[in-house]
Motif scaffolding. Structure first.
Motif, PDB file in Angstrom:
ATOM      1  N   GLU A   4       0.822  -1.204   0.000  1.00  0.00           N
ATOM      2  CA  GLU A   4       0.000   0.000   0.000  1.00  0.00           C
ATOM      3  C   GLU A   4       0.858   1.258   0.000  1.00  0.00           C
ATOM      4  OE1 GLU A   4      -2.773  -0.107   3.171  1.00  0.00           O
ATOM      5  OE2 GLU A   4      -3.798  -1.917   2.456  1.00  0.00           O
ATOM      6  N   ALA A   5       1.895   1.250   0.822  1.00  0.00           N
ATOM      7  CA  ALA A   5       2.781   2.414   0.872  1.00  0.00           C
ATOM      8  C   ALA A   5       3.484   2.611  -0.463  1.00  0.00           C
ATOM      9  CB  ALA A   5       3.804   2.247   1.992  1.00  0.00           C
ATOM     10  N   ALA A   6       3.913   1.507  -1.082  1.00  0.00           N
ATOM     11  CA  ALA A   6       4.573   1.601  -2.375  1.00  0.00           C
ATOM     12  C   ALA A   6       3.626   2.125  -3.443  1.00  0.00           C
ATOM     13  CB  ALA A   6       5.123   0.237  -2.783  1.00  0.00           C
ATOM     14  N   GLY A   7       2.368   1.679  -3.400  1.00  0.00           N
ATOM     15  CA  GLY A   7       1.399   2.161  -4.370  1.00  0.00           C
ATOM     16  C   GLY A   7       1.135   3.645  -4.232  1.00  0.00           C
ATOM     17  N   GLN A   8       1.038   4.119  -2.986  1.00  0.00           N
ATOM     18  CA  GLN A   8       0.790   5.544  -2.759  1.00  0.00           C
ATOM     19  C   GLN A   8       2.009   6.379  -3.143  1.00  0.00           C
ATOM     20  OE1 GLN A   8      -0.292   5.667   1.356  1.00  0.00           O
ATOM     21  NE2 GLN A   8      -2.304   4.737   1.028  1.00  0.00           N
ATOM     22  N   LEU A   9       3.183   5.903  -2.762  1.00  0.00           N
ATOM     23  CA  LEU A   9       4.399   6.635  -3.105  1.00  0.00           C
ATOM     24  C   LEU A   9       4.650   6.598  -4.607  1.00  0.00           C
ATOM     25  CD1 LEU A   9       6.847   8.176  -2.016  1.00  0.00           C
ATOM     26  CD2 LEU A   9       8.028   5.987  -1.737  1.00  0.00           C
ATOM     27  N   GLY A  10       4.345   5.453  -5.228  1.00  0.00           N
ATOM     28  CA  GLY A  10       4.549   5.338  -6.671  1.00  0.00           C
ATOM     29  C   GLY A  10       3.660   6.286  -7.452  1.00  0.00           C
ATOM     30  N   GLY A  11       2.463   6.571  -6.917  1.00  0.00           N
ATOM     31  CA  GLY A  11       1.574   7.504  -7.598  1.00  0.00           C
ATOM     32  C   GLY A  11       2.170   8.893  -7.726  1.00  0.00           C
TER      33      GLY A  11
END
Length: 260
Positions: free
Chosen positions: A167-174
């Protein structure tokens, strides 16, 4: 080195199988650039001083580079997913090279990117984009693009191993979607305010987008620009070397360390 090559090839195969078994992600990553080309080319193109066809020729190389920069997001998410689900820990217990797993992931991403670039270029040809330069220069542009994607994927892998959470990676990747907006991927930087133009021209995406436009013969190199944009091929190679020099050792060390 032979051990790294063997183990890296095995991990490359594993990553390709993983991507094949997740068609939703593949479809999204392949259709998004095409959708952006049609939207930006026909909606934004009508609001710019460039004629529509000229803007789409300007836009196609920029979108290619923006898509390549997306390697940060995909690399981050896949590395964080494997870490979060314990796959990385299981790989770490096997007698294989510590660089094999991230290398296999980065290489597989480049393979998928190469295949996915073909339909995008076909759509680009359909909307008026053309390769005006020599074939050898066009091949060099594609090689530069894939090298940049490879470097961006290593950056994403390191960040994914660092976050260890999907989840953190998805948010940061955005947040990586902001990078092309602060570059010449979509619009020329000549009309930007002084400080913002400086930021945009020192963005690696601007150097590579300018290099692709020059090598494809779509637009000349702008005058009175920052060094990476005034010397786009050399600037792009330098940025790729910097990214690889920083993130390859960091990613391999973070993979080897695990939670320690």
């Amino acid at each position: 080195m032979s051990t790294l090559a063997y183990d890296g090839t095995a991990m490359l195969g594993r990553q390709l199988l993983r991507m094949r078994n997740n068609p939703g992600l593949l479809i999204l990553t392949q259709t998004m650039p095409v959708s952006m080309l049609l939207f930006f080319g026909y909606v934004f193109g009508s609001a710019l001083a460039m004629p529509g066809a000229a803007y789409r020729s300007f836009l196609v190389p920029g979108l290619l580079v923006a898509t390549a920069a997306g390697g940060i997001m995909t690399g981050m998410f896949q590395a964080a997913q494997d870490t979060h689900r314990g796959v990385t820990d299981r790989f770490r217990t096997l007698p294989m090279s510590r660089a094999a797993v991230p290398l296999g992931q980065a290489a597989a991403d480049v393979v998928v990117t190469t295949v996915g670039t073909v339909p995008f270029l076909l759509v680009g040809l359909a909307v008026g984009w053309r390769i005006e330069g020599r074939p050898l220069e066009a091949a060099g542009a594609v090689g530069l693009l894939l090298l940049f994607r490879f470097a961006c994927t290593w950056a994403g892998i390191y960040l994914g191993l660092l976050t260890r959470n999907e989840e953190a990676a998805g948010q940061l990747g955005g947040a990586t979607f902001l990078l092309p907006l602060l570059s010449s991927a979509y619009i020329p930087t000549t009309g930007l305010p002084g400080w913002l133009r400086t930021v945009a021209e020192w963005n690696p995406i601007s150097a590579l987008a300018t290099a692709l436009r020059d090598l494809f013969g779509n637009a000349p190199v702008p005058g009175e620009a920052a060094w990476p944009v005034a010397h786009p091929v050399a600037g792009s190679l330098l940025w790729c070397a910097v990214l690889l020099g920083i993130f390859v050792p960091l990613a391999v060390r973070q993979y080897a360390r695990g939670e320690r």
